[in-house]
Design a protein around this motif. Structure first.
Motif: not given
Length: 341
Positions: A51-57, A233-239
């Motif tokens: 995920g992008e930077s800041g997504c919570g990884k 994405y933004l702290g949530r699993i999308v896939e």
């Protein structure tokens, strides 16, 4: 709580927030870094988190290792909830759960020799080993990661970035862990060195029977090492799906957009994939969009996407996707790809 067969790690309903102090009227705002995270890690696999930077990884990786405490949820390691362990009990688990950091030189103590750096976890986590046994294990691990034993008395500043990351890998490996979280382990390295470190991690995984969680913002890097890939994405699993499914048949528009950033040699195909390129900046996690968090950047968004928070839907083979329009989008894409579409 019963552990599912074959799963080494289970994350259930994990949430993490941070309080952000502002200078305006001394207000405190809440940043939601992780929101309702659920997934499993199977023994012996590599799970990529992208995920992008800041997504919570990185926050997710640190919550798994209990380097930071989640606000709610469970981190089940072989059926035991790590979030409920005392400090001493968690310390005893540290030998099984290790991490490789992003910046190799910044993560090494410049006042310690390579031998001392690699041996340090053994002193803390393997007290049953004597000095001779510890030193023998350090030498063996150095050889396994491609470092010469005669380098044992050198200091970190004497090594290149790639060599320094090999030291970090050796330090994580020396306690014989079952799980290693690799937090952007190659992002600070040159491309040619990245390939060497990725190949090394794959070899070590097979040699030592490791389970890896590999965190990166680069889908092409994640593809090289991962069995399954989790997209945040933004702290949530999308896939969440196998690597072949993610790259061959992505369901979520965010995953499709991320794939456009992966270089491909055919310019014609590259131009065709750019229609899903990411646009705009990732929204603030302090004030995320209503409904689907990706809707403000998604060309497929419709008014109802602002009203409905997409559930994480389970498809065949345990695949997960969080998009209320993914079936419609697949139909639209098929029409666009058809002759005359």
């Amino acid at each position: 709580m019963i552990q599912s067969p074959g799963n080494l790690l289970e994350i259930r309903d994990l949430k993490k927030t941070f309080s952000i102090a502002t200078g305006l009227f001394s207000r405190t705002l809440t940043l939601t870094a992780l929101d309702d995270i659920n997934f499993t890690v199977r023994q012996g696999e590599t799970l990529g988190i992208v995920g992008e930077s800041g997504c919570g990884k990185s926050t997710l990786g640190r919550c798994i290792l209990q380097l930071i405490s989640p606000d709610q949820g469970q981190v089940l390691w072989l059926g035991q909830d790590l979030t409920r362990l005392s400090g001493e009990d968690m310390r005893r688990r540290r030998a099984d759960l290790q991490i490789i950091f992003q910046d190799p030189l910044a993560s090494l103590n410049p006042r310690m020799t390579v031998g001392e750096i690699i041996e340090d976890p053994l002193r803390e986590l393997r007290p049953e080993l004597n000095r001779t046994e510890r030193r023998a294990r350090v030498v063996r691990i150095m050889e396994a990661v491609g470092l010469l034993p005669e380098m044992i008395n050198r200091y970190p500043h004497e090594f290149s970035g790639g060599q320094a990351q090999r030291i970090g890998i050796a330090r994580a490996l020396v306690t014989e862990p079952k799980l290693i979280v690799c937090d952007e382990p190659v992002s600070a390295l040159d491309v040619s060195i990245q390939a060497q470190i990725l190949n090394l991690l794959s070899e070590l995984k097979d040699e030592f029977g490791l389970t890896l969680i590999f965190i990166s913002h680069n889908l092409s890097v994640v593809r090289h090492v991962s069995d399954r890939i989790l997209v945040l994405y933004l702290g949530r699993i999308v896939e969440l799906a196998s690597g072949d499914e993610i790259y061959g048949d992505p369901k979520h528009p965010y995953t499709q957009a991320l794939l456009t950033a992966v270089p491909i040699p055919d310019p014609r195909l590259a131009r065709q994939r750019n229609i899903d390129a990411l646009k705009g900046e990732i929204p603030s996690p302090i004030n995320p969009p209503s409904g689907c968090p990706f809707r403000t950047r998604c060309r497929h968004a419709r008014p109802r996407c602002a009203e409905i928070r997409p559930p994480l839907e389970q498809l065949e083979n345990g695949r997960l996707v969080a998009c209320i329009r993914w079936r419609e989008i697949e139909a639209e894409r098929a029409l666009e790809a058809a002759p005359g579409g």
